[in-house]
Design a protein around this motif. Structure first.
Motif, PDB file in Angstrom:
ATOM      1  N   LEU A 109      77.603   4.663  62.153  1.00  0.00           N
ATOM      2  CA  LEU A 109      78.857   4.053  62.686  1.00  0.00           C
ATOM      3  C   LEU A 109      78.849   3.594  64.045  1.00  0.00           C
ATOM      4  N   ALA A 110      77.559   3.617  64.696  1.00  0.00           N
ATOM      5  CA  ALA A 110      77.361   2.715  65.775  1.00  0.00           C
ATOM      6  C   ALA A 110      77.533   1.157  65.693  1.00  0.00           C
ATOM      7  N   PRO A 111      78.436   0.547  66.722  1.00  0.00           N
ATOM      8  CA  PRO A 111      78.631  -0.809  66.228  1.00  0.00           C
ATOM      9  C   PRO A 111      77.345  -1.526  65.907  1.00  0.00           C
ATOM     10  N   GLY A 112      76.103  -1.265  66.588  1.00  0.00           N
ATOM     11  CA  GLY A 112      74.835  -2.238  66.123  1.00  0.00           C
ATOM     12  C   GLY A 112      74.443  -1.792  64.609  1.00  0.00           C
ATOM     13  N   ASP A 113      74.912  -0.530  64.050  1.00  0.00           N
ATOM     14  CA  ASP A 113      74.492  -0.285  62.818  1.00  0.00           C
ATOM     15  C   ASP A 113      75.317  -1.034  61.813  1.00  0.00           C
ATOM     16  N   MET A 114      76.683  -1.385  62.081  1.00  0.00           N
ATOM     17  CA  MET A 114      77.693  -2.153  61.511  1.00  0.00           C
ATOM     18  C   MET A 114      77.340  -3.711  61.463  1.00  0.00           C
ATOM     19  N   GLU A 115      76.773  -4.028  62.472  1.00  0.00           N
ATOM     20  CA  GLU A 115      76.735  -5.795  62.556  1.00  0.00           C
ATOM     21  C   GLU A 115      75.701  -6.097  61.593  1.00  0.00           C
ATOM     22  N   GLY A 116      75.999  -7.302  61.100  1.00  0.00           N
ATOM     23  CA  GLY A 116      75.150  -8.222  60.165  1.00  0.00           C
ATOM     24  C   GLY A 116      75.802  -8.830  59.280  1.00  0.00           C
ATOM     25  N   TYR A 117      75.136  -9.467  58.310  1.00  0.00           N
ATOM     26  CA  TYR A 117      75.548 -10.177  57.139  1.00  0.00           C
ATOM     27  C   TYR A 117      75.375  -9.244  55.825  1.00  0.00           C
ATOM     28  N   GLY A 125      83.229 -10.260  47.371  1.00  0.00           N
ATOM     29  CA  GLY A 125      83.863 -11.551  47.803  1.00  0.00           C
ATOM     30  C   GLY A 125      83.232 -12.575  48.396  1.00  0.00           C
ATOM     31  N   GLY A 126      81.825 -12.655  48.340  1.00  0.00           N
ATOM     32  CA  GLY A 126      80.723 -13.558  48.763  1.00  0.00           C
ATOM     33  C   GLY A 126      80.187 -12.811  49.933  1.00  0.00           C
ATOM     34  N   LEU A 127      80.147 -13.725  51.019  1.00  0.00           N
ATOM     35  CA  LEU A 127      79.176 -13.420  52.271  1.00  0.00           C
ATOM     36  C   LEU A 127      80.127 -12.845  53.217  1.00  0.00           C
ATOM     37  N   ALA A 128      80.026 -11.729  53.981  1.00  0.00           N
ATOM     38  CA  ALA A 128      80.776 -11.250  54.926  1.00  0.00           C
ATOM     39  C   ALA A 128      79.827 -10.733  56.046  1.00  0.00           C
ATOM     40  N   HIS A 129      80.505 -11.045  57.101  1.00  0.00           N
ATOM     41  CA  HIS A 129      79.724 -11.018  58.252  1.00  0.00           C
ATOM     42  C   HIS A 129      80.516 -10.126  59.470  1.00  0.00           C
ATOM     43  N   VAL A 130      79.930  -8.922  59.568  1.00  0.00           N
ATOM     44  CA  VAL A 130      80.312  -7.861  60.696  1.00  0.00           C
ATOM     45  C   VAL A 130      79.872  -8.211  61.924  1.00  0.00           C
ATOM     46  N   PHE A 131      80.504  -8.226  63.039  1.00  0.00           N
ATOM     47  CA  PHE A 131      80.111  -8.964  64.421  1.00  0.00           C
ATOM     48  C   PHE A 131      80.972  -8.460  65.578  1.00  0.00           C
ATOM     49  N   MET A 132      80.405  -8.478  66.791  1.00  0.00           N
ATOM     50  CA  MET A 132      81.004  -8.072  68.075  1.00  0.00           C
ATOM     51  C   MET A 132      81.561  -9.399  68.742  1.00  0.00           C
ATOM     52  N   ASP A 133      82.892  -9.194  69.170  1.00  0.00           N
ATOM     53  CA  ASP A 133      83.482 -10.121  69.599  1.00  0.00           C
ATOM     54  C   ASP A 133      84.267  -9.506  70.834  1.00  0.00           C
ATOM     55  N   LYS A 134      83.833  -9.830  72.190  1.00  0.00           N
ATOM     56  CA  LYS A 134      84.424  -9.505  73.285  1.00  0.00           C
ATOM     57  C   LYS A 134      84.679  -7.893  73.284  1.00  0.00           C
ATOM     58  N   GLN A 135      83.325  -7.453  72.972  1.00  0.00           N
ATOM     59  CA  GLN A 135      83.244  -5.736  72.892  1.00  0.00           C
ATOM     60  C   GLN A 135      84.115  -5.132  71.813  1.00  0.00           C
ATOM     61  N   LYS A 136      84.572  -5.896  70.748  1.00  0.00           N
ATOM     62  CA  LYS A 136      85.355  -5.371  69.975  1.00  0.00           C
ATOM     63  C   LYS A 136      84.592  -5.659  68.262  1.00  0.00           C
ATOM     64  N   VAL A 146      78.379   2.384  57.048  1.00  0.00           N
ATOM     65  CA  VAL A 146      77.025   1.904  56.533  1.00  0.00           C
ATOM     66  C   VAL A 146      76.108   3.098  56.313  1.00  0.00           C
ATOM     67  N   ARG A 147      75.327   2.782  55.273  1.00  0.00           N
ATOM     68  CA  ARG A 147      74.241   4.011  54.818  1.00  0.00           C
ATOM     69  C   ARG A 147      73.046   3.132  54.611  1.00  0.00           C
ATOM     70  N   HIS A 148      71.900   3.848  54.979  1.00  0.00           N
ATOM     71  CA  HIS A 148      70.683   3.446  54.316  1.00  0.00           C
ATOM     72  C   HIS A 148      70.391   4.460  53.097  1.00  0.00           C
ATOM     73  N   LEU A 149      69.941   3.761  51.796  1.00  0.00           N
ATOM     74  CA  LEU A 149      69.908   4.382  50.823  1.00  0.00           C
ATOM     75  C   LEU A 149      68.849   3.480  49.683  1.00  0.00           C
ATOM     76  N   LEU A 187      77.040  -1.315  52.841  1.00  0.00           N
ATOM     77  CA  LEU A 187      78.522  -1.188  53.227  1.00  0.00           C
ATOM     78  C   LEU A 187      79.270  -0.342  52.249  1.00  0.00           C
ATOM     79  N   ILE A 188      79.570   0.750  52.740  1.00  0.00           N
ATOM     80  CA  ILE A 188      80.308   1.706  51.983  1.00  0.00           C
ATOM     81  C   ILE A 188      81.822   1.753  52.253  1.00  0.00           C
ATOM     82  N   SER A 189      82.489   1.860  51.320  1.00  0.00           N
ATOM     83  CA  SER A 189      84.021   2.057  51.435  1.00  0.00           C
ATOM     84  C   SER A 189      84.266   3.620  50.813  1.00  0.00           C
ATOM     85  N   SER A 190      85.326   4.351  51.486  1.00  0.00           N
ATOM     86  CA  SER A 190      85.866   5.679  51.106  1.00  0.00           C
ATOM     87  C   SER A 190      87.392   5.578  51.148  1.00  0.00           C
TER      88      SER A 190
END
Length: 594
Positions: free
Chosen positions: A400-408, A413-424, A469-472, A478-481
């Motif tokens: 759950l660290a921001p660095g773990d979540m970031e990426g494509y 729904g196609g390509l999703a992008h998780v990214f940092m913007d102004k520390q959010k 996010v999990r490594h499996l 990318l996991i939804s609960s």
């Protein structure tokens, strides 16, 4: 301005429908026990309300206790034009409920010593020779077919639904010219093709056509008006509707996967058979040990297992009753008809729902859940042990660290992008940007959307769904609960790689050379987005589809992602005039001239 919302809503609509905090049916002990009038009143009110709000034309219901039908009735119309009311004996297309009968047939063959669930399927189907890209991949078995762990493609889409369809035998040459999507036992990915293969195995063992053999099983179950068939016909056959209008209901190729035509009065026999431990109408059709085997949990066989427990054919309904009192479910669909069944073997309770309206698909599971709860309370006089909704919590494997979540990520729904913007932390899909926030430090992330970045928009399906996010199995997922402790893989982390000139030359708009009868796809094509190769399409009813493609070489690409339809192959081919085409699930696409 809002066209891109089609992709966003498609993505979130494919998440489980019960993400919100839902009201649970609860009756006092005195009021509930044995009060049939109250049970009927509650269900009549619920069903009639849902039918009005969703424009459902016809629906039929049956409730079972042990080997008895407690109550059955129809609502609305089986055929509006002929003014025929729906009844318990109206015949519908039950779709994938067919797969549960395949499980019964397979266990009967096991009992007779004719089928080994764990033997390679080539032992029964010598012509089966699907290709694989995975080294040291284990053999596919009948158990894999029954638990959706085979790794086979989901559907041979072209020709599945059409007037005068081919035999399901056409699936075999298709499979022998394509690749498995995943190695066996990797993950549960729903596959209609797998059950067509199972139909071929049954034919090979019994030396009879599949439909003929299964008709004998239906006779043993006293389902005399039911049949496995490519079409629904007869005096009691329901018409098909979409948005309350008469709709085309083409024939079906994959009869073993979805070819059962039946009524709630007759389909209830399946629930009685399983709930009674294999006895039906004074005749033993399955051993108790076979029923126990059928209802066992095989989900731990999968390398990627997120809690969707799978039996032989059945899914565990852990979102309904406590896992300590397991219930089992299965849904079904044709082009327009919809079906749902749920059982509670410990109490020998069952619910059957069939409808002739496409719009019923979104509500049958909820009606079945509430009906099962009310049935439990009617029988026992106590509140049903329904799973209480609660905010989803992090799992020990969640990152759950921001660095773990970031990426494509490649997603539904196609390509999703998780990214940092102004520390959010933010997420972008289909051009829409969502904020990710944590309700508590170190907890799951939730999504928030602001129109124009200013006006808050309340999307209820997002309010109670957490992300992590999990490594499996070597993938970053990318996991939804949700509030009922269900978890789903939404996508896998991907990295942009160089796209060859051969694939770049294929960018542009395409048309389908062999159109589908069940769905019209007037536009689509290939493009590059953020360095990734994207296939896109839009159906005539407004659904927008986008998939990330991962080229394997200049002639083949796979649909990137985890789950149904992902991992499958897009091939480069040529038409009779030598013009290059793309082929996916036997749908042929040709590039349009600029």
């Amino acid at each position: 301005m809002f066209k891109r919302w089609g992709v966003v809503l498609t993505f979130f609509a494919l998440l489980s429908a019960c993400a919100n905090f839902a009201k649970q049916p609860s009756l006092s002990p005195v009021q509930a026990k044995g009060d049939m009038a109250y049970l009927q009143s509650r269900l009549n009110t619920l069903i009639e309300k849902e039918m009005r709000s969703r424009r459902i034309v016809g629906l039929s219901l049956a409730l079972t206790v042990g080997e008895k039908t407690l109550w059955q009735r129809g609502y609305g119309h089986a055929d509006k034009a002929r003014n025929i009311s729906a009844s318990a004996h109206t015949l519908y297309r039950a779709g994938s409920i067919s797969k549960l009968f395949n499980s019964v047939a397979a266990m009967q063959l096991v009992e007779q010593g004719l089928l080994d669930l764990d033997a390679p399927i080539q032992q029964y189907l010598s012509d089966f020779d699907v290709k694989t890209r995975f080294n040291a991949s284990s053999a596919i078995t009948t158990r894999h077919l029954l638990t959706h762990l085979s790794g086979l493609p989901s559907d041979l889409i072209k020709g599945m639904w059409r007037d005068d369809p081919d035999s399901f035998h056409a699936v075999l040459p298709y499979l022998n010219n394509t690749y498995v999507a995943n190695p066996p036992n990797t993950l549960s990915a729903y596959s209609n093709v797998a059950h067509s293969v199972l139909g071929l195995i049954i034919e090979s063992i019994v030396k009879k056509p599949y439909e003929e053999y299964m008709q004998a099983l239906l006779r043993d179950m006293k389902m005399l008006e039911s049949a496995f068939s490519s079409e629904l016909t007869g005096e009691y056959a329901a018409a098909a509707y979409r948005r309350a209008r008469l709709a085309d209901e083409p024939g079906l190729r994959d009869v073993p996967a979805a070819g059962l035509n039946t009524s709630v009065a007759e389909l209830s026999a399946l629930l009685k058979l399983i709930n009674s431990g294999g006895d039906l109408f004074g005749k033993r059709l399955l051993r108790q040990s076979s029923v126990t085997h059928m209802l066992s949990d095989y989900s731990d066989n999968a390398a990627i297992n997120l809690g969707q427990r799978m039996a032989l054919g059945w899914f565990f309904a852990d979102d309904i009753f406590s896992p300590k009192q397991p219930a089992y479910r299965h849904g079904g669909a044709s082009v327009n008809h919809r079906a749902f069944v749920v059982i509670h073997p410990r109490r020998q309770l069952g619910v059957v729902l069939l409808s002739n309206s496409k719009e019923a698909g979104s509500v049958l599971a909820d009606i079945a859940k509430q009906a099962l709860g009310l049935l439990y309370e009617y029988q026992t006089g106590y509140s049903a042990p329904l799973v209480p909704p609660q905010y989803p919590e992090r799992h020990r494997q969640d990152m759950l660290a921001p660095g773990d979540m970031e990426g494509y990520y490649s997603t539904l729904g196609g390509l999703a992008h998780v990214f940092m913007d102004k520390q959010k932390l933010k997420a972008k899909i289909a051009g829409k940007v969502f904020s990710l926030y944590q309700r508590r430090p170190g907890g799951l992330y939730f999504l928030r959307y602001r129109l124009f970045g200013v006006i808050p928009i309340n999307i209820r399906s997002l309010a109670y769904r957490g992300f992590s996010v999990r490594h499996l199995a070597g993938e970053t997922l990318l996991i939804s609960s949700d509030t009922l402790r269900r978890q789903e893989v939404l996508g896998k982390r991907i990295h942009a790689t160089a796209i060859s000139s051969a694939w770049r030359e294929r960018l542009g708009r395409y048309r389908i050379l062999n159109p589908l009868q069940a769905v019209d796809v007037p536009s689509g094509g290939l493009m590059i987005e953020n360095g990734f190769l994207i296939a896109y399409a839009k159906t005539s009813d407004g659904m927008q589809l986008k998939y990330v493609l991962e080229p394997q070489n200049d002639r083949e690409a796979i649909v990137s992602g985890v789950g149904r339809n992902f991992g499958e192959t897009v091939d480069v081919d040529f038409d009779d005039d030598g013009v290059e085409t793309l082929r996916f699930a036997n749908i042929v696409f040709q590039k349009l001239s600029p």
